[in-house]
Design a protein around this motif. Structure first.
Motif, PDB file in Angstrom:
ATOM      1  N   VAL A 439       0.842  -1.190   0.000  1.00  0.00           N
ATOM      2  CA  VAL A 439       0.000   0.000   0.000  1.00  0.00           C
ATOM      3  C   VAL A 439       0.877   1.239   0.000  1.00  0.00           C
ATOM      4  O   VAL A 439       1.769   1.385   0.848  1.00  0.00           O
ATOM      5  CB  VAL A 439      -0.928   0.023   1.230  1.00  0.00           C
ATOM      6  N   ALA A 440       0.629   2.131  -0.960  1.00  0.00           N
ATOM      7  CA  ALA A 440       1.323   3.418  -1.016  1.00  0.00           C
ATOM      8  C   ALA A 440       0.338   4.443  -1.566  1.00  0.00           C
ATOM      9  O   ALA A 440      -0.261   4.227  -2.630  1.00  0.00           O
ATOM     10  CB  ALA A 440       2.564   3.333  -1.896  1.00  0.00           C
ATOM     11  N   ASP A 441       0.146   5.530  -0.825  1.00  0.00           N
ATOM     12  CA  ASP A 441      -0.769   6.599  -1.252  1.00  0.00           C
ATOM     13  C   ASP A 441      -2.173   6.073  -1.530  1.00  0.00           C
ATOM     14  O   ASP A 441      -2.816   6.409  -2.537  1.00  0.00           O
ATOM     15  CB  ASP A 441      -0.224   7.312  -2.492  1.00  0.00           C
ATOM     16  N   ASP A 442      -2.654   5.226  -0.627  1.00  0.00           N
ATOM     17  CA  ASP A 442      -4.020   4.686  -0.686  1.00  0.00           C
ATOM     18  C   ASP A 442      -4.273   3.875  -1.950  1.00  0.00           C
ATOM     19  O   ASP A 442      -5.402   3.798  -2.433  1.00  0.00           O
ATOM     20  CB  ASP A 442      -5.056   5.812  -0.569  1.00  0.00           C
ATOM     21  N   ALA A 443      -3.228   3.271  -2.483  1.00  0.00           N
ATOM     22  CA  ALA A 443      -3.379   2.432  -3.666  1.00  0.00           C
ATOM     23  C   ALA A 443      -2.396   1.276  -3.571  1.00  0.00           C
ATOM     24  O   ALA A 443      -1.419   1.314  -2.816  1.00  0.00           O
ATOM     25  CB  ALA A 443      -3.138   3.239  -4.940  1.00  0.00           C
ATOM     26  N   LEU A 444      -2.672   0.230  -4.356  1.00  0.00           N
ATOM     27  CA  LEU A 444      -1.760  -0.903  -4.421  1.00  0.00           C
ATOM     28  C   LEU A 444      -0.666  -0.616  -5.446  1.00  0.00           C
ATOM     29  O   LEU A 444      -0.940  -0.099  -6.534  1.00  0.00           O
ATOM     30  CB  LEU A 444      -2.506  -2.174  -4.828  1.00  0.00           C
ATOM     31  N   THR A 445       0.555  -0.955  -5.088  1.00  0.00           N
ATOM     32  CA  THR A 445       1.678  -0.762  -5.997  1.00  0.00           C
ATOM     33  C   THR A 445       2.619  -1.951  -5.880  1.00  0.00           C
ATOM     34  O   THR A 445       2.762  -2.531  -4.802  1.00  0.00           O
ATOM     35  CB  THR A 445       2.414   0.560  -5.687  1.00  0.00           C
ATOM     36  N   PRO A 446       3.242  -2.392  -6.973  1.00  0.00           N
ATOM     37  CA  PRO A 446       4.121  -3.570  -6.912  1.00  0.00           C
ATOM     38  C   PRO A 446       5.507  -3.216  -6.376  1.00  0.00           C
ATOM     39  O   PRO A 446       6.059  -2.163  -6.689  1.00  0.00           O
ATOM     40  CB  PRO A 446       4.202  -4.009  -8.381  1.00  0.00           C
ATOM     41  N   ARG A 447       6.044  -4.098  -5.551  1.00  0.00           N
ATOM     42  CA  ARG A 447       7.400  -3.949  -5.042  1.00  0.00           C
ATOM     43  C   ARG A 447       8.065  -5.322  -5.018  1.00  0.00           C
ATOM     44  O   ARG A 447       7.426  -6.338  -4.727  1.00  0.00           O
ATOM     45  CB  ARG A 447       7.397  -3.355  -3.623  1.00  0.00           C
ATOM     46  N   PRO A 448       9.376  -5.387  -5.299  1.00  0.00           N
ATOM     47  CA  PRO A 448      10.093  -6.672  -5.229  1.00  0.00           C
ATOM     48  C   PRO A 448      10.201  -7.159  -3.791  1.00  0.00           C
ATOM     49  O   PRO A 448      10.213  -6.360  -2.850  1.00  0.00           O
ATOM     50  CB  PRO A 448      11.464  -6.337  -5.816  1.00  0.00           C
ATOM     51  N   PHE A 449      10.300  -8.462  -3.620  1.00  0.00           N
ATOM     52  CA  PHE A 449      10.368  -9.019  -2.270  1.00  0.00           C
ATOM     53  C   PHE A 449      11.276 -10.235  -2.247  1.00  0.00           C
ATOM     54  O   PHE A 449      11.549 -10.866  -3.273  1.00  0.00           O
ATOM     55  CB  PHE A 449       8.969  -9.411  -1.776  1.00  0.00           C
ATOM     56  N   THR A 450      11.765 -10.547  -1.042  1.00  0.00           N
ATOM     57  CA  THR A 450      12.433 -11.824  -0.782  1.00  0.00           C
ATOM     58  C   THR A 450      11.699 -12.495   0.369  1.00  0.00           C
ATOM     59  O   THR A 450      10.961 -11.843   1.122  1.00  0.00           O
ATOM     60  CB  THR A 450      13.915 -11.638  -0.417  1.00  0.00           C
ATOM     61  N   LEU A 451      11.916 -13.777   0.509  1.00  0.00           N
ATOM     62  CA  LEU A 451      11.217 -14.565   1.521  1.00  0.00           C
ATOM     63  C   LEU A 451      12.242 -15.279   2.389  1.00  0.00           C
ATOM     64  O   LEU A 451      13.101 -15.999   1.873  1.00  0.00           O
ATOM     65  CB  LEU A 451      10.295 -15.584   0.852  1.00  0.00           C
ATOM     66  N   ARG A 452      12.170 -15.055   3.716  1.00  0.00           N
ATOM     67  CA  ARG A 452      13.033 -15.799   4.640  1.00  0.00           C
ATOM     68  C   ARG A 452      12.227 -16.933   5.242  1.00  0.00           C
ATOM     69  O   ARG A 452      11.163 -16.711   5.834  1.00  0.00           O
ATOM     70  CB  ARG A 452      13.594 -14.898   5.740  1.00  0.00           C
ATOM     71  N   VAL A 453      12.757 -18.138   5.107  1.00  0.00           N
ATOM     72  CA  VAL A 453      12.085 -19.350   5.581  1.00  0.00           C
ATOM     73  C   VAL A 453      12.965 -19.991   6.651  1.00  0.00           C
ATOM     74  O   VAL A 453      14.192 -19.976   6.556  1.00  0.00           O
ATOM     75  CB  VAL A 453      11.840 -20.328   4.419  1.00  0.00           C
ATOM     76  N   PHE A 454      12.328 -20.590   7.663  1.00  0.00           N
ATOM     77  CA  PHE A 454      13.045 -21.142   8.813  1.00  0.00           C
ATOM     78  C   PHE A 454      12.759 -22.631   8.951  1.00  0.00           C
ATOM     79  O   PHE A 454      11.655 -23.108   8.670  1.00  0.00           O
ATOM     80  CB  PHE A 454      12.612 -20.428  10.094  1.00  0.00           C
ATOM     81  N   ALA A 455      13.780 -23.357   9.417  1.00  0.00           N
ATOM     82  CA  ALA A 455      13.635 -24.784   9.695  1.00  0.00           C
ATOM     83  C   ALA A 455      14.228 -25.076  11.067  1.00  0.00           C
ATOM     84  O   ALA A 455      15.246 -24.490  11.450  1.00  0.00           O
ATOM     85  CB  ALA A 455      14.331 -25.623   8.631  1.00  0.00           C
ATOM     86  N   ALA A 456      13.580 -25.952  11.811  1.00  0.00           N
ATOM     87  CA  ALA A 456      14.055 -26.336  13.148  1.00  0.00           C
ATOM     88  C   ALA A 456      14.051 -27.852  13.253  1.00  0.00           C
ATOM     89  O   ALA A 456      13.186 -28.534  12.688  1.00  0.00           O
ATOM     90  CB  ALA A 456      13.161 -25.733  14.226  1.00  0.00           C
ATOM     91  N   ARG A 457      15.021 -28.363  14.001  1.00  0.00           N
ATOM     92  CA  ARG A 457      15.103 -29.806  14.214  1.00  0.00           C
ATOM     93  C   ARG A 457      14.151 -30.193  15.334  1.00  0.00           C
ATOM     94  O   ARG A 457      14.232 -29.675  16.449  1.00  0.00           O
ATOM     95  CB  ARG A 457      16.529 -30.209  14.569  1.00  0.00           C
ATOM     96  N   GLY A 458      13.216 -31.085  15.036  1.00  0.00           N
ATOM     97  CA  GLY A 458      12.217 -31.491  16.008  1.00  0.00           C
ATOM     98  C   GLY A 458      12.722 -32.571  16.941  1.00  0.00           C
ATOM     99  O   GLY A 458      13.876 -33.012  16.870  1.00  0.00           O
ATOM    100  N   PRO A 459      11.854 -33.047  17.859  1.00  0.00           N
ATOM    101  CA  PRO A 459      12.285 -34.054  18.830  1.00  0.00           C
ATOM    102  C   PRO A 459      12.691 -35.382  18.207  1.00  0.00           C
ATOM    103  O   PRO A 459      13.439 -36.150  18.809  1.00  0.00           O
ATOM    104  CB  PRO A 459      11.060 -34.209  19.736  1.00  0.00           C
ATOM    105  N   ASP A 460      12.214 -35.661  16.985  1.00  0.00           N
ATOM    106  CA  ASP A 460      12.600 -36.897  16.295  1.00  0.00           C
ATOM    107  C   ASP A 460      13.862 -36.728  15.460  1.00  0.00           C
ATOM    108  O   ASP A 460      14.307 -37.668  14.798  1.00  0.00           O
ATOM    109  CB  ASP A 460      11.453 -37.386  15.410  1.00  0.00           C
TER     110      ASP A 460
END
Length: 829
Positions: A439-460
């Motif tokens: 959202v910019a100036d009360d309108a939708l506008t496209p912007r580039p993005f990256t995604l940070r993803v997380f992994a954790a070792r479970g009890p198994d």
């Protein structure tokens, strides 16, 4: 017709469709929203319908609502080098990913984490990959992230990695690729959690409508995975932080509170006989695991960087002895370097028999001759980045740069450095990022993005991937990854499912909860901070009381001083004795107002109310895991900037009253509350003693006594008790010796004695400890002194004994370096 048009503008479905149509009319075809088809498009449509149903046809209102929710949660971050936190920037529009697409991402992240584990065990163990020529030796030993002290050390629990993060980008054709791996101390999981909490409040119906996958199972797996690796059935786990000036400290505090971990710094910990302990008010308590958010090179000055002052001497020995699990193991960052990405595709095939499901961006490490020549000859088509972090001479800022954008001088300097120290650089392909709406100036506008993803070792022992992570959104529309930097917004990431999602929580079933009334361990540093928080708050309130009396009762709009000169001098002396302001040149109206203004809001070298507030706020910043959100909001509130001095003083007084009310009515009666109240009572007792000394001379006037009652907030109590008017001895008795006066000296001293006797006893000989004995001594003095005999000498003695109580508390509970780690009779828990 008019009613039909009005209905269309208020219909959430119509609004959502219009938003999407207008956005996609001028956005790239590869945009995440515009390229969505089938269930993915349905999810985006449903999200915008929820947005419109709550906020109407105002995207600005949606933005403000989301940001307000993030602010209410207390989300913040700090730029390195800055002392003040910034509010966490949250976009009201989450990134929507359907379950099928996410499954591919999750499998790729888990595969990558397993590959990293295999590589790390080899380079710190048999080093077969180097011996076989699959990776150069200089790639490992030349990395500042490689810790030689960790070679041939089997980490407790058997794993190098317990937590892993990866930055992904979505290309123009929709494929996902890896930009960077994070193994040293991955950050951001707390922000992903806080984004989800904020968006759940801002878009309450979306989670159930679209079966959005929840975050709680991931954090439960993380906690249970660490617990399983510990030797005790009911282990104590700490989150090790570098402190409040770490850029992600607010995130760390939130994670510690959410997971039930102790938030600890290096100074809180001690190693004795290869066992790790946390210093608490009840002695040294065993720590079984640490989730490390500290640079591993600073972790143990005996094993790594000897200049580190924030590490724990002997921690590496405790780990080597198998007595403490450290997540991630020190040295795991050796596989995080950008240079390592050049070798991961081949290593994956060799070690796992499979290609990477999530491919890297193409990378050439200039430490090899062929790769160096390729990087030099193709500068215009590559991004040049540090191979091992830092800022090599050819990249003075330490950030990736586009070779094509370099000036001739910068280009020549880089080529010279490539010849001199090629191992410091990598070349990477230029990646263009997909976009998403903001959202910019009360309108939708496209912007580039990256995604940070997380992994954790479970009890198994298997890897669990957080469904979503968080998106970082660029400030500028240029889609090239090298130009995005750290991003300007963050966004929640919603993974939708075709099946109903179980409402999982970290809380166990109510019928499975083992009852306990022990609030848990209170580290000595936390007790120290809580104690001084109480003192600073009371100190500020006491100074404010003097200024309000000075401004409200002492200054006439026409004549200046309304009180006699002697009374006025006493008030001024109370302010100057605390270094809140220099003595005024006179007692005219302008002089007194300038004097009060300095004592109230000076930002220079005087110990003003503003300066005291700043100290209280600094303590609040490091106690986020133990203070309520309402308390933090009051501590973080800006200093009043409007209205006259008396009005601003009144605003501050009401803020102090609100904080005191929260402490009195909302804090459980735990040891944490006792230290806050203990600090407040000690400071108030000292303030009352100073005030009595200033106003109880034998020649004290009626104005002096009335002002004394004002400062002690005891005017009403005195008028109700004594109808004959003001008299010196009754005023002294009410303020100094009446145990029922909550603003009086006797009341504070009784509370101090009660607190020190209720706190944990660290010795086992049955005798009173120093702080208890000193509190009893001063209580006995106050009980036996006659009001008519109270003079400056007796008040000096009381002051000295109050200071002695404070010192004894500090020595016994706060362990300021001089206290032996193992005192006589002290047991280790």
């Amino acid at each position: 017709m008019a009613s039909r048009a009005q209905s269309a503008t208020s219909d959430p479905t119509a609004i959502a469709q219009r938003w999407i149509a207008e956005y996609c009319a001028h956005s790239p075809a590869a945009d995440s929203l515009c390229a969505a088809r089938g269930e993915a498009h349905t999810a985006w449509q449903a999200m915008f319908e929820e947005l419109a149903a709550i906020n109407g046809d105002s995207l600005n209102r949606a933005h403000e609502r989301a940001q307000r929710q993030a602010d209410d949660i207390g989300t913040g971050y700090r730029i390195a080098g800055e002392s003040e936190e910034r509010p966490w920037p949250l976009s009201p529009i989450p990134l929507m990913i359907d379950g099928a697409e996410w499954e591919t991402i999750a499998q790729g992240v888990a595969q990558r984490a397993a590959l990293m584990e295999t590589i790390l065990f080899d380079i710190y163990g048999e080093a077969r990959l180097v011996e076989g020529g699959h990776i150069p030796a200089s790639l490992v030993t030349g990395s500042p992230f490689f810790l030689r002290a960790m070679t041939h050390l089997d980490p407790p629990g058997g794993y190098q990695l317990h937590f892993f993060a990866v930055d992904l980008c979505r290309g123009p054709t929709g494929e996902w690729r890896v930009l960077a791996d994070h193994l040293r101390a991955p950050t951001g999981a707390g922000y992903a959690l806080e984004n989800r909490l904020a968006m759940s409040r801002a878009l309450g119906g979306l989670q159930s409508r679209l079966n959005v996958e929840r975050h709680a199972p991931f954090f439960a797996a993380l906690r249970d995975g660490l617990t399983t690796l510990c030797r005790r059935a009911d282990p104590r786990i700490g989150l090790l932080t570098a402190g409040r000036f770490n850029p992600s400290y607010p995130e760390q505090a939130h994670l510690a509170r959410y997971l039930g971990f102790l938030l600890v710094e290096g100074a809180d910990l001690a190693v004795i006989e290869d066992q790790l302990y946390v210093r608490t008010i009840a002695g040294l308590k065993r720590i079984d695991a640490l989730w490390r958010r500290l640079d591993p090179r600073l972790l143990d000055p005996l094993a790594f960087d000897s200049a580190s002052q924030i590490g724990v001497p002997g921690l590496a020995d405790a780990m080597a002895a198998g007595n403490v699990v450290i997540s991630n193991a020190p040295g795991a960052g050796a596989a995080e370097a950008a240079a390592f990405s050049a070798f991961l595709p081949r290593l994956s095939v060799r070690l796992t028999g499979s290609e990477l499901r999530l491919p890297n961006i193409a990378t050439w490490w200039a430490g090899q001759d062929d790769a160096r020549d390729y990087v030099r000859d193709n500068l215009d088509r590559l991004v040049i980045a540090p191979a091992f972090g830092g800022a090599p001479l050819g990249l003075p800022g330490g950030k990736p740069v586009l070779g094509a954008d370099m000036t001739p001088g910068e280009r020549d300097a880089l080529i010279a450095e490539l010849e001199r120290r090629p191992q410091d650089y990598v070349g990477q392909e230029i990646v263009k990022l997909s976009t998403m709406p903001v959202v910019a100036d009360d309108a939708l506008t496209p912007r580039p993005f990256t995604l940070r993803v997380f992994a954790a070792r479970g009890p198994d022992g298997d890897w669990t991937v957080l469904p979503g992570g968080f998106a970082r959104i660029g400030e500028h529309p240029d889609p090239r990854a090298a130009l995005m930097g750290q991003g300007s917004w963050s966004a929640d990431v919603c993974v939708t499912s075709s099946r109903a999602v179980e409402p999982v929580t970290l809380l166990p079933r109510t019928d499975a909860v083992r009852l306990r009334r022990n609030p848990g361990t209170l580290p000595s540093r936390a007790a120290d901070n809580l104690f001084w928080l109480g003192r600073y708050l009371e100190r500020g309130e006491a100074l404010l009381a003097v200024l309000r009396v000075l401004l409200g009762n002492s200054i006439s709009a026409d004549t200046g001083a309304a009180l006699p000169q002697a009374t006025l001098d006493r008030l001024i002396a109370l302010v100057t004795s605390g270094n809140a302001a220099p003595p005024p040149p006179g007692t005219g109206r302008s002089d007194l107002i300038a004097f009060a203004r300095t004592a109230l809001e000076d930002e220079g070298g005087w110990y003003s109310v503003r300066a005291i507030n700043r100290q209280a706020r600094a303590i609040g910043d490091v106690m986020r895991d133990r203070l309520a959100a309402d308390m933090m909001r009051l501590l973080d509130a800006p200093f009043p900037a409007t209205g006259g001095l008396l009005e601003r003083a009144g605003m501050l007084q009401r803020r102090y009253a609100a904080i005191a009310g929260l402490s009195a009515e909302h804090m459980a009666r735990t040891d944490a509350w006792r230290f806050v109240d203990l600090g407040r009572r000690l400071e108030r007792a000292m303030a009352v003693s100073r005030t009595l000394r200033a106003f109880i001379d034998d020649d004290a006037s009626g104005d002096d006594l009335s002002t004394l009652l004002d400062l002690a907030d005891s005017q009403i109590s005195y008028r109700q008790r004594y109808m004959a008017g003001l008299a010196r001895v009754p005023v002294i008795d009410l303020i100094a010796f009446d145990p029922g006066n909550p603003r009086g000296l006797a009341f504070q001293i009784a509370c101090i004695a009660e607190h020190v006797w209720a706190l944990p006893i660290l010795s086992d000989d049955g005798l009173a400890e120093p702080q208890q004995a000193r509190a009893d001594e001063i209580a006995a003095i106050v009980k036996t002194v006659n009001a008519a005999d109270l003079d400056a000498a007796k008040l000096d003695e009381i002051d000295a004994r109050l200071a002695g109580v404070s010192d004894a508390i500090a020595r016994r509970y706060f362990l300021h370096g001089g206290e032996p780690l193992r005192s006589g009779g002290l047991t280790l828990g």
